[in-house]
Motif scaffolding. Structure first.
Motif, PDB file in Angstrom:
ATOM      1  N   ARG A 139       0.818  -1.204   0.000  1.00 35.35           N
ATOM      2  CA  ARG A 139       0.000   0.000   0.000  1.00 35.35           C
ATOM      3  C   ARG A 139       0.861   1.267   0.000  1.00 35.35           C
ATOM      4  NH1 ARG A 139      -3.266  -1.784   3.483  1.00 35.35           N
ATOM      5  NH2 ARG A 139      -2.412  -0.824   5.358  1.00 35.35           N
ATOM      6  N   ALA A 140       2.014   1.200   0.666  1.00 33.82           N
ATOM      7  CA  ALA A 140       2.912   2.355   0.704  1.00 33.82           C
ATOM      8  C   ALA A 140       3.492   2.667  -0.668  1.00 33.82           C
ATOM      9  CB  ALA A 140       4.044   2.101   1.700  1.00 33.82           C
ATOM     10  N   GLN A 141       3.513   1.668  -1.572  1.00 38.98           N
ATOM     11  CA  GLN A 141       4.061   1.875  -2.912  1.00 38.98           C
ATOM     12  C   GLN A 141       2.987   2.043  -3.975  1.00 38.98           C
ATOM     13  OE1 GLN A 141       7.677  -0.635  -3.714  1.00 38.98           O
ATOM     14  NE2 GLN A 141       6.874  -1.804  -1.994  1.00 38.98           N
ATOM     15  N   ALA A 146      -4.078   4.743  -8.717  1.00 35.80           N
ATOM     16  CA  ALA A 146      -4.772   3.463  -8.568  1.00 35.80           C
ATOM     17  C   ALA A 146      -6.082   3.646  -7.810  1.00 35.80           C
ATOM     18  CB  ALA A 146      -3.875   2.472  -7.825  1.00 35.80           C
ATOM     19  N   GLU A 147      -7.103   2.928  -8.237  1.00 37.90           N
ATOM     20  CA  GLU A 147      -8.390   2.957  -7.552  1.00 37.90           C
ATOM     21  C   GLU A 147      -8.268   2.150  -6.263  1.00 37.90           C
ATOM     22  OE1 GLU A 147     -12.006   2.169  -5.971  1.00 37.90           O
ATOM     23  OE2 GLU A 147     -11.044   0.503  -7.025  1.00 37.90           O
ATOM     24  N   ALA A 148      -8.618   2.756  -5.136  1.00 37.67           N
ATOM     25  CA  ALA A 148      -8.302   2.181  -3.831  1.00 37.67           C
ATOM     26  C   ALA A 148      -8.906   0.793  -3.622  1.00 37.67           C
ATOM     27  CB  ALA A 148      -8.758   3.126  -2.721  1.00 37.67           C
ATOM     28  N   GLY A 149     -10.189   0.626  -3.923  1.00 41.43           N
ATOM     29  CA  GLY A 149     -10.834  -0.652  -3.675  1.00 41.43           C
ATOM     30  C   GLY A 149     -10.245  -1.779  -4.499  1.00 41.43           C
ATOM     31  N   THR A 150     -10.054  -1.522  -5.789  1.00 42.41           N
ATOM     32  CA  THR A 150      -9.467  -2.532  -6.675  1.00 42.41           C
ATOM     33  C   THR A 150      -8.033  -2.848  -6.265  1.00 42.41           C
ATOM     34  OG1 THR A 150     -10.839  -1.823  -8.531  1.00 42.41           O
ATOM     35  CG2 THR A 150      -8.841  -3.061  -9.061  1.00 42.41           C
ATOM     36  N   GLU A 155      -3.700  -6.274  -3.851  1.00 46.87           N
ATOM     37  CA  GLU A 155      -2.627  -6.352  -2.851  1.00 46.87           C
ATOM     38  C   GLU A 155      -2.858  -7.521  -1.907  1.00 46.87           C
ATOM     39  OE1 GLU A 155      -2.164  -1.534  -3.138  1.00 46.87           O
ATOM     40  OE2 GLU A 155      -3.124  -2.431  -1.383  1.00 46.87           O
ATOM     41  N   HIS A 156      -4.123  -7.733  -1.537  1.00 50.88           N
ATOM     42  CA  HIS A 156      -4.439  -8.876  -0.675  1.00 50.88           C
ATOM     43  C   HIS A 156      -4.127 -10.193  -1.384  1.00 50.88           C
ATOM     44  CE1 HIS A 156      -6.504 -11.246   2.373  1.00 50.88           C
ATOM     45  NE2 HIS A 156      -7.130 -11.872   1.390  1.00 50.88           N
ATOM     46  N   TRP A 201      -1.082  -3.046 -10.172  1.00 50.24           N
ATOM     47  CA  TRP A 201      -2.130  -2.021 -10.171  1.00 50.24           C
ATOM     48  C   TRP A 201      -2.616  -1.666 -11.584  1.00 50.24           C
ATOM     49  CZ3 TRP A 201       2.413  -1.263  -7.130  1.00 50.24           C
ATOM     50  CH2 TRP A 201       2.221  -1.524  -5.767  1.00 50.24           C
ATOM     51  N   ASP A 202      -2.135  -2.409 -12.607  1.00 52.87           N
ATOM     52  CA  ASP A 202      -2.619  -2.178 -13.965  1.00 52.87           C
ATOM     53  C   ASP A 202      -4.077  -2.599 -14.081  1.00 52.87           C
ATOM     54  OD1 ASP A 202      -0.213  -1.207 -14.749  1.00 52.87           O
ATOM     55  OD2 ASP A 202       0.484  -3.039 -15.704  1.00 52.87           O
ATOM     56  N   ASP A 203      -4.714  -2.185 -15.127  1.00 51.11           N
ATOM     57  CA  ASP A 203      -6.114  -2.578 -15.350  1.00 51.11           C
ATOM     58  C   ASP A 203      -6.152  -4.014 -15.821  1.00 51.11           C
ATOM     59  OD1 ASP A 203      -7.177  -0.118 -14.672  1.00 51.11           O
ATOM     60  OD2 ASP A 203      -6.934   0.677 -16.697  1.00 51.11           O
ATOM     61  N   ALA A 204      -6.456  -4.912 -14.905  1.00 49.98           N
ATOM     62  CA  ALA A 204      -6.550  -6.335 -15.192  1.00 49.98           C
ATOM     63  C   ALA A 204      -7.672  -6.908 -14.330  1.00 49.98           C
ATOM     64  CB  ALA A 204      -5.230  -7.042 -14.880  1.00 49.98           C
ATOM     65  N   PRO A 205      -8.215  -8.058 -14.711  1.00 49.43           N
ATOM     66  CA  PRO A 205      -9.300  -8.640 -13.905  1.00 49.43           C
ATOM     67  C   PRO A 205      -8.853  -8.848 -12.472  1.00 49.43           C
ATOM     68  CG  PRO A 205      -9.074  -9.774 -15.998  1.00 49.43           C
ATOM     69  CD  PRO A 205      -7.908  -8.855 -15.899  1.00 49.43           C
TER      70      PRO A 205
END
Length: 212
Positions: A139-141, A146-150, A155-156, A201-205
């Motif tokens: 999260r620090a990076q 980036a959209e926070a929820g996605t 990250e999880h 964080w790229d746009d991917a499923p």
């Protein structure tokens, strides 16, 4: 009784507890939970057999105390909140494996998987702390765009995958040490997972996560 006398009794009680835990930890690791008796723990610790249930009620209570102590050592704050690089995190994991705590923690896995009791809860907390530390590092990076929820879901998922891979390698090393180069495998995992973190964080499923 004087304050100094009470303090001395507490010190003796704490020392007895520590010696029992040290002996039980060694014997559980060497022989397993089922094959370790109170008599053996008493002999190894130098504490009378009758003192063990006084401190821990029963064998399961002693086992839980041993596991809690081992997990507390593994989950020290500095180990779960600050990971400058994935290579550093992998090295911390390797150091934990080398100090012997990990063997005991893995020994608890069977009971944790077949129980809904305290050991199961401790095991859940142990893995959750490892994942949460890595998620904080990611999260620090996180890019500001980036959209926070996605991003949080990705990250999880990354933390689950990385943690699971490390522990999976370790389990293989415990079962088949002659055919598993643990240190090399851990280094390779850190290098592969860390190649291009921005892709996280790229746009991917986004992988589904039933636990969310």
């Amino acid at each position: 009784m004087s304050t100094s006398g009470s303090r001395r009794i507490d010190e003796i009680g704490n020392e007895s507890r520590r010696r029992i835990l040290d002996a039980a930890e060694d014997l559980f690791t060497e022989r397993g939970f089922e094959r370790t008796s109170f008599a053996e723990i008493a002999e190894r610790s130098g504490i009378s057999r009758g003192s063990i249930p006084w401190h821990f009620k029963n064998k399961h209570g002693l086992f839980l105390a041993v596991i809690e102590r081992a997990m507390d050592r593994a989950m020290a704050p500095e180990r779960r909140t600050s990971f400058p690089t994935l290579a550093d995190l992998a090295e911390e994991f390797s150091a934990w494996v080398r100090n012997g705590d990990s063997t005991l923690v893995f020994m608890a896995l069977t009971e944790a998987m077949h129980s809904s009791g305290a050991v199961h809860g401790q095991y859940q907390e142990f893995f959750a702390q490892h994942r949460h530390g890595l998620e904080r590092w990611l999260r620090a990076q996180r890019p500001a765009s980036a959209e926070a929820g996605t991003a949080a879901k990705r990250e999880h998922a990354f933390a689950v995958a990385f943690t699971g891979t490390l522990f999976g390698i370790h389990l293989q090393a415990l079962v088949d040490p002659d055919n598993v180069d643990f240190e090399e495998a851990i280094r390779l995992v850190a290098a592969e997972f860390g190649k291009d973190l921005r892709a996280l964080w790229d746009d991917a499923p986004v992988p589904s996560d039933p636990g969310q």
